[in-house]
Design a protein around this motif. Structure first.
Motif, PDB file in Angstrom:
ATOM      1  N   LEU A  22     -10.537  24.941  70.707  1.00 18.53           N
ATOM      2  CA  LEU A  22      -9.910  26.215  70.337  1.00 18.53           C
ATOM      3  C   LEU A  22     -10.847  27.097  69.508  1.00 18.53           C
ATOM      4  N   LEU A  59       4.348  36.279  66.573  1.00 14.17           N
ATOM      5  CA  LEU A  59       3.005  35.900  66.112  1.00 14.17           C
ATOM      6  C   LEU A  59       2.182  35.343  67.272  1.00 14.17           C
ATOM      7  N   GLU A  90      -8.927  21.082  68.377  1.00 12.49           N
ATOM      8  CA  GLU A  90      -9.274  22.181  67.472  1.00 12.49           C
ATOM      9  C   GLU A  90     -10.696  22.694  67.736  1.00 12.49           C
ATOM     10  N   VAL A 106       5.125  25.717  62.657  1.00 12.42           N
ATOM     11  CA  VAL A 106       5.935  26.945  62.640  1.00 12.42           C
ATOM     12  C   VAL A 106       5.960  27.484  61.209  1.00 12.42           C
ATOM     13  N   PHE A 107       6.197  28.784  61.080  1.00 17.17           N
ATOM     14  CA  PHE A 107       6.223  29.417  59.761  1.00 17.17           C
ATOM     15  C   PHE A 107       7.651  29.395  59.244  1.00 17.17           C
ATOM     16  N   LEU A 147      -2.870  26.519  71.438  1.00 26.09           N
ATOM     17  CA  LEU A 147      -2.615  25.175  70.907  1.00 26.09           C
ATOM     18  C   LEU A 147      -1.240  25.124  70.274  1.00 26.09           C
ATOM     19  N   VAL A 154     -11.308  31.473  67.048  1.00 24.54           N
ATOM     20  CA  VAL A 154     -10.010  31.095  67.603  1.00 24.54           C
ATOM     21  C   VAL A 154      -9.302  32.288  68.245  1.00 24.54           C
ATOM     22  N   ASP A 155      -9.264  33.422  67.521  1.00 27.59           N
ATOM     23  CA  ASP A 155      -8.470  34.537  68.046  1.00 27.59           C
ATOM     24  C   ASP A 155      -9.019  35.023  69.384  1.00 27.59           C
ATOM     25  N   VAL A 186      -7.762  32.570  72.030  1.00 28.11           N
ATOM     26  CA  VAL A 186      -6.338  32.758  72.322  1.00 28.11           C
ATOM     27  C   VAL A 186      -6.171  33.970  73.236  1.00 28.11           C
ATOM     28  N   ARG A 208       6.266  29.753  71.289  1.00 28.48           N
ATOM     29  CA  ARG A 208       5.309  30.655  70.651  1.00 28.48           C
ATOM     30  C   ARG A 208       3.966  30.607  71.393  1.00 28.48           C
ATOM     31  N   VAL A 212     -11.841  26.157  66.126  1.00 32.19           N
ATOM     32  CA  VAL A 212     -11.664  25.973  64.679  1.00 32.19           C
ATOM     33  C   VAL A 212     -12.924  25.377  64.056  1.00 32.19           C
TER      34      VAL A 212
END
Ligand SMILES: Nc1ncnc2c1ncn2[C@@H]1O[C@H](COP(=O)(O)OP(=O)(O)OP(=O)(O)O)[C@@H](O)[C@H]1O
Ligand SMILES: [Mg+2]
Lengths: 305, 239
Positions: B55, B106, B52, B94-95, B87, B77-78, B81, B152, B57
């Motif tokens: 990434l 997503l 994290e 998952v949502f 990650l 983070v964004d 990515v 994803r 976080v």
């Protein structure tokens, strides 16, 4: 007495009121889910927009400018308050939702004070005067579209209902069919998870302020059309109702909010018809809410937070 | 110089704390292009914290993270990515209330224009997700959810994938197929940083590994060497 035509008239009436409740509740729920604020003064902002629209129409006599003023002021208020809310939200891990309530409450109080002291000496404002509506368009919508005995449906009610349906459909289309809507729903379900996937939380939060601002402004225009007037205490009344609907449906439950908001509109309209004075509809609405909340403390459709 | 070029991720002297709790202490590690690198350690050793923090976080107390030669230590983070890392979170993430398709999209949130192509690729690699694309993710089995989480991650066109304890809560046979998926992805060119408590299986498919204990790297080396290390065999393989 109650016959089928009157009932239908009342239901149409109720649906047009209900569609306004749907817009208010969905805006409230979106701010709750995506921006993580309990903004129970959201309807007060909409009443503020109604007042701004009235001021502009009073000065210019232009309906278009009035609608524009409503939308612009709702977006503006949202964008001005966004940084304050965002400041509290920055540490998402420890969301301080109580602080957001204080800010919302304060905004509501300021707006209600302003409307009750500074505008029209605190008297209710009317959209049906010569100055506000020089062409008489709004007054013309008061004419009955259909008449059934004692009860009639006015053009304004039909217009509100149709526009309301379009707005609600557009809103749910944004939520379920667009990129921003997908991000809204992801954050609503799991903000930390959404961040890990790469959804920008602050940016998406700001998008939700813009969307609810547009929504709020258009709702303000619709309310001016349907009610033809507004008073300083309207915002608090609506605020209580919206909070009530949201809790009864289940906080944050978008679909549930839609159903309960429409039902409440219909119940109010029917009560209004039965007592033909209208002053009992709020009492009945809140008694009903009380009963439901006692039976289902987590809401009819369940909390989605 | 050549040595440097083939390093995709470099972590130097990374220290992270949560309030007073020190989660990572001067961690050093690297992932080379085309490698599977595994982080081994028991509960609370700091595996998730490392991933994290890489990434974006957590903000580290000290240290530096470099990805493809760029310092990304302070990136959100964004941004990371978009920059090519992703990650697959512990517990899949998952949502559940959203459709399989929405979950996949997503992953491609920052580049939806090319999402159609990637969807085709993902549905080819994971046919079961194609069949269930309109189903809510909450109705999937554990193994399918893990596949969805990996798919994803692929939707973001990453060059490095971090996978946090993919085998947790899955039946052994499903675990095998998840590891097969990771090995195949690696063969296609993705660099992988994996964390696992299933030490044997993870070391079997990895190139190199790091052993973590209370936030420190206590051992590192080639996967086969770690597998044959008596201390590790005793601590993690029960032999
Ligand atoms: N948000 C947090 N707040 C406080 N402490 C945390 C937080 N996240 C992790 N920690 C602590 O940091 C240490 C490392 O945790 P981490 O989750 O990185 O371990 P892990 O190796 O992933 O463990 P596991 O195998 O159980 O997932 C632990 O002592 C944990 O309690
Ligand atoms: Mg972990």
């Amino acid at each position: 007495m109650l016959n089928i035509e009157i009932l239908i008239a009342q239901i149409v009436n109720g649906l047009s009121l209900g569609s306004i409740y749907v817009l208010l509740v969905t805006g409230f729920n979106l701010l709750l889910l995506v921006a993580m604020i309990i903004h129970f003064s959201f309807p007060v902002i909409i009443v503020f927009s109604i007042y701004m629209s009235w001021i502009v129409m009073n000065l210019t006599g232009s309906l278009a400018l009035g609608i524009l003023a409503a939308v612009a002021s709702a977006i503006l208020v949202n964008m001005v308050s966004a940084p304050i809310f965002q400041h509290i939200m920055r540490k998402r891990g420890s969301v301080d939702i109580n602080a957001t309530m204080v800010i919302s409450m304060g905004m509501g109080m300021l707006i209600t004070e302003w409307t009750s002291h500074a505008i029209n000496n605190g008297f209710p404002i009317s959209f049906e005067t010569e100055a506000v509506d020089p062409h008489g368009w709004l007054r013309a919508t008061r004419a009955p579209f259909i008449r059934a005995g004692l009860v009639s449906i006015s053009y304004s009610q039909v217009l509100t209902l149709l526009t309301g349906i379009i707005l609600v459909a557009a809103l749910f289309w944004v939520l379920y069919k667009t990129k921003a809507g997908r991000a809204f729903r992801a954050i609503a379900e799991n903000p930390d998870g959404a961040r890990l996937v790469g959804i920008p939380l602050l940016k998406t939060g700001v998008q939700s302020y813009i969307l609810t601002g547009i929504l709020g402004g258009l709702t303000a225009a619709l309310m001016a059309l349907l009610l033809g007037q507004a008073s300083p205490d309207l915002g608090d009344q609506l605020g209580h109702k919206v909070l009530g609907i949201s809790i009864i449906a289940g906080l944050g439950n978008l679909g549930g909010g839609l159903v309960i908001a429409l039902l409440l509109g219909i119940v109010e309209a029917i009560v209004q018809g039965v007592f033909s004075g209208g002053s009992w509809s709020n009492t009945v609405a809140f008694l009903l809410m009380l009963v439901i909340v006692l039976a289902k403390p987590r809401g009819v459709f369940g909390i989605k937070l | 110089m050549e040595q440097k070029d083939d390093i995709i991720l470099q972590v130097r002297d990374l220290s992270v704390s949560y309030g007073h709790i020190k989660a990572l202490r001067e961690v050093n590690l690297e992932v080379r292009k085309g490698e599977i690198v595994v982080l081994v350690g028991s509960n609370g050793a700091g595996k998730t914290s490392i991933m994290e923090t890489i990434l974006g976080v957590n903000t580290p107390d000290a240290g530096q993270v470099t990805f493809e030669g760029r310092d990304i230590t302070k990136n959100p983070v964004d941004k990371n990515v978009r920059g090519g890392m992703t990650l697959v979170p512990e517990g899949r993430g998952v949502f559940a209330t959203m459709s399989v398709l929405d979950n996949l999209l997503l992953g491609a949130h920052h580049e939806l224009k090319t999402a159609g192509k990637k969807l085709n690729f993902v549905f080819e690699s994971f046919p079961v997700l194609g069949v269930r694309k309109n189903q809510l993710a909450g109705t999937l089995s554990g193994g399918e959810r893990q596949m969805l989480a990996i798919a994803r991650a692929l939707m973001s066109t990453p060059r490095m994938i971090m996978v946090d304890e993919p085998s947790i809560g899955l039946a052994p046979i499903v675990v095998n197929s998840i590891f097969d998926i990771l090995v195949n992805l690696n063969k296609e060119g993705y660099s992988i940083l994996l964390s696992e408590q299933n030490v044997y299986k993870a070391l079997k498919c990895a190139h190199r590994g790091y052993v973590l204990e209370t936030g420190r790297v206590i051992k590192e080396g080639r996967a086969e060497d770690l597998l044959n290390d008596p201390a590790i065999r005793e601590a993690y393989l029960g032999a």
